[in-house]
Design an enzyme around this catalytic site. Structure first.
Site, PDB file in Angstrom:
ATOM      1  CD  GLU A   1      15.765 -13.847   4.426  1.00  0.00           C
ATOM      2  OE1 GLU A   1      14.506 -14.565   5.279  1.00  0.00           O
ATOM      3  OE2 GLU A   1      16.339 -13.136   4.746  1.00  0.00           O
TER       4      GLU A   1
ATOM      5  CG  ASP B   1      -2.062   0.876   1.220  1.00  0.00           C
ATOM      6  OD1 ASP B   1      -2.779   1.140   0.242  1.00  0.00           O
ATOM      7  OD2 ASP B   1      -2.057   1.844   2.341  1.00  0.00           O
TER       8      ASP B   1
HETATM    9  C1  NOJ Z   1      -4.551   3.063  -0.929  1.00  0.00           C
HETATM   10  C2  NOJ Z   1      -5.514   1.955  -0.744  1.00  0.00           C
HETATM   11  O1  NOJ Z   1      -6.163   1.530  -1.845  1.00  0.00           O
HETATM   12  C3  NOJ Z   1      -6.668   2.796   0.060  1.00  0.00           C
HETATM   13  O2  NOJ Z   1      -8.019   2.168  -0.006  1.00  0.00           O
HETATM   14  C4  NOJ Z   1      -6.278   3.440   1.292  1.00  0.00           C
HETATM   15  O3  NOJ Z   1      -7.326   4.499   1.577  1.00  0.00           O
HETATM   16  C5  NOJ Z   1      -4.856   4.177   0.918  1.00  0.00           C
HETATM   17  N1  NOJ Z   1      -4.065   3.364   0.300  1.00  0.00           N
HETATM   18  C6  NOJ Z   1      -4.587   4.578   2.370  1.00  0.00           C
HETATM   19  O4  NOJ Z   1      -4.152   3.400   3.055  1.00  0.00           O
END
Ligand code: NOJ
Length: 552
Positions: free
Chosen positions: A279, A230
């Protein structure tokens, strides 16, 4: 037990059933179709209105039968759910709302037994404000060493009443929130690029690095096949946290350089993580959610010693227009080819308006866009429900909405609940088969007409169309990672290419065009196609008749 001893033991956990006979096993990720499950909205086994891991487990055979290669699960970790689970309070625990750690382990094992790989979400840019580190940082007050693991700063202005810099949150409003000191007086500010409940980690701190290496190993030890990372472009901030100045309200996918996105320092982190991934028997993969300013900058995340894939948001953001699509495809193939990484393609996810609605051409255009995407070289992502042709739900009542960007002014992400409405599995029932009771977001009347039960076995249905496309894509040697793409001359508004013996043409206009690329056998069409003219908003795959130089 040391991490290594533990991982050696867990290496015996079942691997995907098809691993032995799947010719592409070691390179499975180079052309995998990866299905995104948004756990809150997929299937609810316990009847609390919220999807859960047992619900997903029960539906794994559906996914195997659909013909996808892997499942990516959005976060299911312990979380106060300020941002649908992208606010993690404990990276090693399952939120009770979703189930337990044994449920997660069983899910991974059962998926493997069905030949499906499992990718989990990792959220390293920020934690929840309920994470133990952040709670202690607040509790212990200024000077707490825990504050160095986040970005705490004194405010500007005479009394520190102004945020430390001019950065804005992606969900709208300032990217800083002021804290209260333990004695109740206004204190330092902390940085959150997203909601205030999502404080950003300070990736200059070695403890943050150690923690995430350990979290990676924790999940690798359960047998997961990879991570979707993310905000992969956000971890490192420019030295000194300088103002962004004239850049103005930030765009997730903009071309300007921003002091909190796509800083060169992030790549060192991914080189480090790659060593951890390597790993383990595998390959285990990392997928970057990186909104970089250009395809070339995106490609840096997938150099040979970094991550494996990056989402193609440039493609997702492209209109349904032959010229623009061709440019986006060329740019992607060129920039990723230069670093030896496969291209990826995506049309929908839990953050954007579903492509049936976004592309403006209804189901017909959505199916065409899907068939085009599945013909492109590399790997493709499918978001739950797109195989049913689900539209964006536009008419949600305000009081039902949960997306934090809805509650903050000028949020860039807009309204994301409309693509998160729970899946209809059955024609009837309290939540159309999503669970034994209701659902956390209201489903529109008639949602059941789009259900899995109604569409299964109907050759005209979108579900059977996806099944057919995925089957062909898997069986046809020239698709997936197969033959290179060669453009064919085509009239305006039409995109046509050959991949070995496979020819694909997309009419992106609403009107039919009197044109056929080659003689051949139709393998699949996104809309009724009788040969001759190519109908509007239609994509067709042909098996070309052997002609000189085609290799077909
Ligand atoms: C991207 C994620 O897909 C989204 O849903 C989220 O709100 C933001 N990152 C923050 O984590």
């Amino acid at each position: 037990m040391t991490q290594h001893a533990e991982s050696a033991l867990r290496a015996d956990r079942p691997q995907p059933a098809s691993a032995d006979d799947h010719a592409r096993s070691a390179d499975w990720w180079r052309d995998a179709v990866i299905y995104q499950v948004y756990p809150r909205s997929f299937a609810d086994a316990d009847g609390d209105g919220m999807g859960d891991l047992p619900g997903i487990r029960a539906r794994l055979p559906y996914l195997a039968e659909l013909g996808v290669d892997a499942v990516w699960l959005s976060p299911f970790y312990a979380s106060p759910q300020a941002d649908g689970g992208y606010d993690v309070a404990d990276y090693r625990a399952i939120d009770p709302m979703f189930g337990s750690l044994p449920d997660a382990e069983a899910l991974v094992d059962e998926a493997h037994a069905l030949g499906l790989r499992v990718i989990v979400d990792l959220v390293p840019n920020h934690s929840s404000d309920r994470h133990e580190w952040f709670r202690r940082a607040l509790r212990e007050g200024p000077g707490s060493p825990l504050r160095d693991r986040y970005h705490f700063r004194a405010g500007r202005g005479e009394h520190g009443e102004l945020p430390p810099n001019d950065w804005e949150s992606i969900f709208g409003g300032p990217a800083w929130t002021r804290t209260e000191d333990p004695d109740g007086t206004p204190g330092e500010w902390y940085l959150h690029l997203f909601a205030p409940e999502q404080p950003d980690f300070n990736w200059q701190h070695p403890a943050v690095h150690d923690e995430f290496r350990s979290v990676l190993r924790f999940w690798l030890d359960t047998g997961v096949d990879g991570f979707r990372i993310d905000v992969a472009h956000g971890l490192v901030k420019a030295e000194g946290l300088p103002d962004m100045g004239s850049a103005g309200q930030l765009q997730l996918l903009g071309t300007q350089q921003l002091p909190f996105f796509d800083q060169d320092g992030v790549h060192e982190i991914y080189r480090d993580w790659r060593r951890v991934l390597d790993e383990y028997p595998g390959p285990r993969i990392g997928v970057a959610e990186a909104w970089a300013p250009s395809p070339e900058r995106t490609a840096l995340y997938v150099r040979a010693d970094e991550l494996h894939q990056a989402f193609n948001f440039h493609y997702l953001s492209t209109d349904w227009d032959a010229g623009q699509l061709r440019a986006a495809i060329d740019e992607s193939l060129t920039s990723l080819g230069a670093v030896g990484a496969p291209a990826t393609w995506v049309l929908s996810n839990h953050d954007v308006v579903r492509h049936r609605t976004r592309l403006g051409g209804g189901l017909r255009r959505a199916r065409a866009a899907t068939l085009l995407m599945l013909a492109l070289p590399g790997s493709a992502y499918v978001y739950q429900g797109e195989e049913l042709g689900l539209p964006e739900v536009l008419e949600l009542p305000d009081e039902a909405r949960q997306d934090p960007s809805f509650f903050r002014d000028n949020g860039q992400d807009g309204l994301r609940d409309g693509c998160r409405v729970p899946i209809p599995w059955e024609e009837h029932g309290p939540s159309y088969g999503f669970g034994p009771d209701g659902s956390w977001l209201p489903q529109p009347d008639g949602w059941g007409a789009l259900s899995v039960a109604v569409q299964t076995g109907d050759p005209e249905s979108t579900l059977e169309f996806y099944r057919a496309a995925l089957r062909l894509r898997r069986d046809h040697d020239d698709l997936g990672a197969g033959a290179p793409l060669e453009w064919l001359d085509a009239p305006d508004g039409v995109l046509a290419f050959r991949r070995g013996g496979l020819v694909c043409a997309a009419n992106t206009r609403a009107e039919p065009v009197a044109w056929e690329p080659a003689r051949g056998r139709v393998l699949l069409a996104s809309a009724p196609y009788a040969g001759g003219e190519l109908p509007g908003d239609t994509v067709v795959w042909w098996q070309a008749e052997a002609t000189e130089g085609t290799g077909a």
